[in-house]
Design an enzyme around this catalytic site. Structure first.
Site, mmCIF file in Angstrom:
data_model
loop_
_atom_site.group_PDB
_atom_site.id
_atom_site.type_symbol
_atom_site.label_atom_id
_atom_site.label_comp_id
_atom_site.label_asym_id
_atom_site.label_seq_id
_atom_site.Cartn_x
_atom_site.Cartn_y
_atom_site.Cartn_z
ATOM 1 N N LYS A 200 0.861 -1.180 0.000
ATOM 2 C CA LYS A 200 0.000 0.000 0.000
ATOM 3 C C LYS A 200 0.895 1.226 0.000
ATOM 4 O O LYS A 200 1.734 1.404 0.884
ATOM 5 C CB LYS A 200 -0.894 -0.008 1.231
ATOM 6 N N ARG A 210 -10.674 9.742 2.262
ATOM 7 C CA ARG A 210 -10.495 10.412 3.562
ATOM 8 C C ARG A 210 -11.615 11.425 3.790
ATOM 9 O O ARG A 210 -11.998 11.694 4.934
ATOM 10 C CB ARG A 210 -9.110 11.060 3.627
ATOM 11 N N LYS A 222 1.602 9.711 5.885
ATOM 12 C CA LYS A 222 1.682 8.290 6.250
ATOM 13 C C LYS A 222 2.938 7.614 5.693
ATOM 14 O O LYS A 222 2.995 6.398 5.561
ATOM 15 C CB LYS A 222 0.404 7.585 5.770
ATOM 16 N N LYS A 253 -2.222 -1.493 -3.861
ATOM 17 C CA LYS A 253 -3.087 -0.315 -3.774
ATOM 18 C C LYS A 253 -2.259 0.956 -3.823
ATOM 19 O O LYS A 253 -1.250 1.006 -3.126
ATOM 20 C CB LYS A 253 -3.855 -0.401 -2.455
ATOM 21 N N SER A 279 -10.340 5.522 -4.467
ATOM 22 C CA SER A 279 -11.295 6.625 -4.586
ATOM 23 C C SER A 279 -10.851 7.704 -5.571
ATOM 24 O O SER A 279 -11.659 8.218 -6.346
ATOM 25 C CB SER A 279 -11.531 7.232 -3.204
ATOM 26 N N TYR A 318 -15.105 1.006 -6.752
ATOM 27 C CA TYR A 318 -16.368 1.730 -6.561
ATOM 28 C C TYR A 318 -17.243 1.622 -7.806
ATOM 29 O O TYR A 318 -18.395 2.044 -7.792
ATOM 30 C CB TYR A 318 -16.072 3.192 -6.212
HETATM 31 C C1 PBG Z 1 -6.962 3.558 5.609
HETATM 32 C C2 PBG Z 1 -7.447 3.298 4.239
HETATM 33 C C3 PBG Z 1 -7.350 4.206 3.183
HETATM 34 C C4 PBG Z 1 -7.986 3.614 2.097
HETATM 35 C C5 PBG Z 1 -8.432 2.351 2.501
HETATM 36 N N1 PBG Z 1 -8.075 2.168 3.833
HETATM 37 C C6 PBG Z 1 -6.805 5.578 3.145
HETATM 38 C C7 PBG Z 1 -5.509 5.878 3.771
HETATM 39 O O1 PBG Z 1 -4.625 5.024 3.919
HETATM 40 O O2 PBG Z 1 -5.339 7.035 4.155
HETATM 41 C C8 PBG Z 1 -8.133 4.271 0.757
HETATM 42 C C9 PBG Z 1 -9.159 3.733 -0.167
HETATM 43 C C10 PBG Z 1 -9.495 4.621 -1.292
HETATM 44 O O3 PBG Z 1 -8.898 5.711 -1.483
HETATM 45 O O4 PBG Z 1 -10.399 4.264 -2.035
HETATM 46 N N2 PBG Z 1 -6.535 2.531 6.372
#
Ligand code: PBG
Length: 327
Positions: A200, A210, A222, A253, A279, A318
């Site tokens: 990730k 978010r 992060k 991801k 997203s 989505y």
């Molecule tokens: C957080 C989490 C995130 C997403 C899934 N789980 C965002 C982040 O790490 O800040 C993002 C999913 C998306 O953007 O569709 N644990």
């Protein structure tokens, strides 16, 4: 001139008609591969559109069940649940995450009661529950690893108790898959799977998510736990570790900017690989379509197909419902 040169070799013969194109098509999209993400909120009769994700909503449990019914009727086999927690229930340790009657736990129970066949996956990470919006416990502006991983293992057990089929840790703490697998086994949940977000990235494409969960980090970013977008070998390393630690499905991801990573991971492991069409990727297509620059359905299907071509077995998106309707 050989027969494999022009004019004997004409690629267009295999593109001549729809039927021929169908015969030689190398990759196919199918509803079986879709995972539909869902956002659940407290309350009753709530269906609120996410501003940066046009056409996507947060639902209270009652209305979420109707949504699940629709997802099931489209043949989509699985869901990935995210809970939006009110600020009043957030703290540094994400205490609410372990509440057996918490929103996530209640939602899982409600879905499994009405739709026992539906494969329910739950997000495991602290950020929606954290007053700092980070995926782990914060101390002196640092994200603690081992303390967070212990807590996430408890969270996984709590989701398993509620009936989750898979827990999906999205936090990127080291060692959390091993701790989760141990905790699940020790508590008798040997059938509960782990879909690990193995690779990730610290990506800008999570912005709309978010917004959906009001979970943006309160300070910093992060980057000390999510991966550097420059790296691919590291993604393979993380995936192999998670496979050894006991994960059942490995995820990459985001999706679209990381297709090479999907391919590299797929070629290095023996587990199903999923990809998260996040997203920001959804919002990009929606925005461009709204501006009239592209056809939304075509761009959506082309994007989803690119994940199959890259080697993904499963796609969290989505667009799951929209794509399923077209298939
Ligand atoms: C957080 C989490 C995130 C997403 C899934 N789980 C965002 C982040 O790490 O800040 C993002 C999913 C998306 O953007 O569709 N644990």
């Amino acid at each position: 001139m050989s027969r494999s040169d022009f004019p004997y070799a004409r690629g267009r013969r295999l593109r001549k008609s729809e039927n021929i194109r169908r015969m030689v098509s190398e990759h196919k999209l199918g509803v079986d591969d879709f995972i539909a993400p869902l956002f659940v909120v407290e309350g009753k009769n709530v269906k609120s559109e996410i501003a940066s994700m046009p056409g996507y909503y947060r639902f209270s449990v009652d209305l979420l069940l109707k949504e699940v019914e629709e997802i099931q009727s489209l043949g989509i086999p699985s869901l990935l649940l995210f809970a939006k927690v009110p600020d009043s229930k957030k703290d540094n340790e994400g205490t609410e995450a372990l509440n057996p009657e918490g929103l996530m736990q209640q939602t899982v129970k409600a879905i499994k009661k009405e739709f026992p066949e539906m494969v329910v996956m739950t997000d495991v990470a602290l950020d929606p529950y954290s007053s700092y919006g980070h995926d782990g416990i914060v101390k002196n502006d640092k994200i603690l690893n081992d303390e967070s991983a212990d807590l996430l293992a408890k969270m996984a057990v709590s989701h398993a108790e509620a009936g989750a089929d898979f827990v999906a840790p999205s936090d990127m703490m080291d060692g959390r898959i091993l701790l989760m697998r141990e905790a699940l086994e020790e508590n008798g949940f040997y059938e509960t799977g782990i879909m690990s977000y193995s690779a990730k990235y610290a990506s800008s494409f999570y912005g709309p998510f978010r917004d959906a969960l009001d979970s943006a980090p309160g300070f910093g970013d992060k980057k000390t736990y999510q991966m550097d977008p420059a790296n691919v070998n590291e993604a393979v390393k993380e995936a192999i570790l998670d496979e050894k630690e006991g994960a059942d499905i490995l995820m990459v991801k985001p999706g679209l900017p990381y297709l090479d990573v999907v391919r590299a991971v797929k070629e290095s492991v023996n587990l199903p690989v999923s990809v998260y069409n996040v997203s920001g990727e959804y919002a990009m297509i929606k925005a461009a379509a709204k501006m009239g620059g592209l056809n939304e359905e075509d761009a959506m299907m082309e994007t989803l197909l690119s994940f199959k071509r890259a080697g993904a077995d499963l796609i969290a998106t989505y667009f799951a419902k929209d794509a399923a309707r077209l298939l």
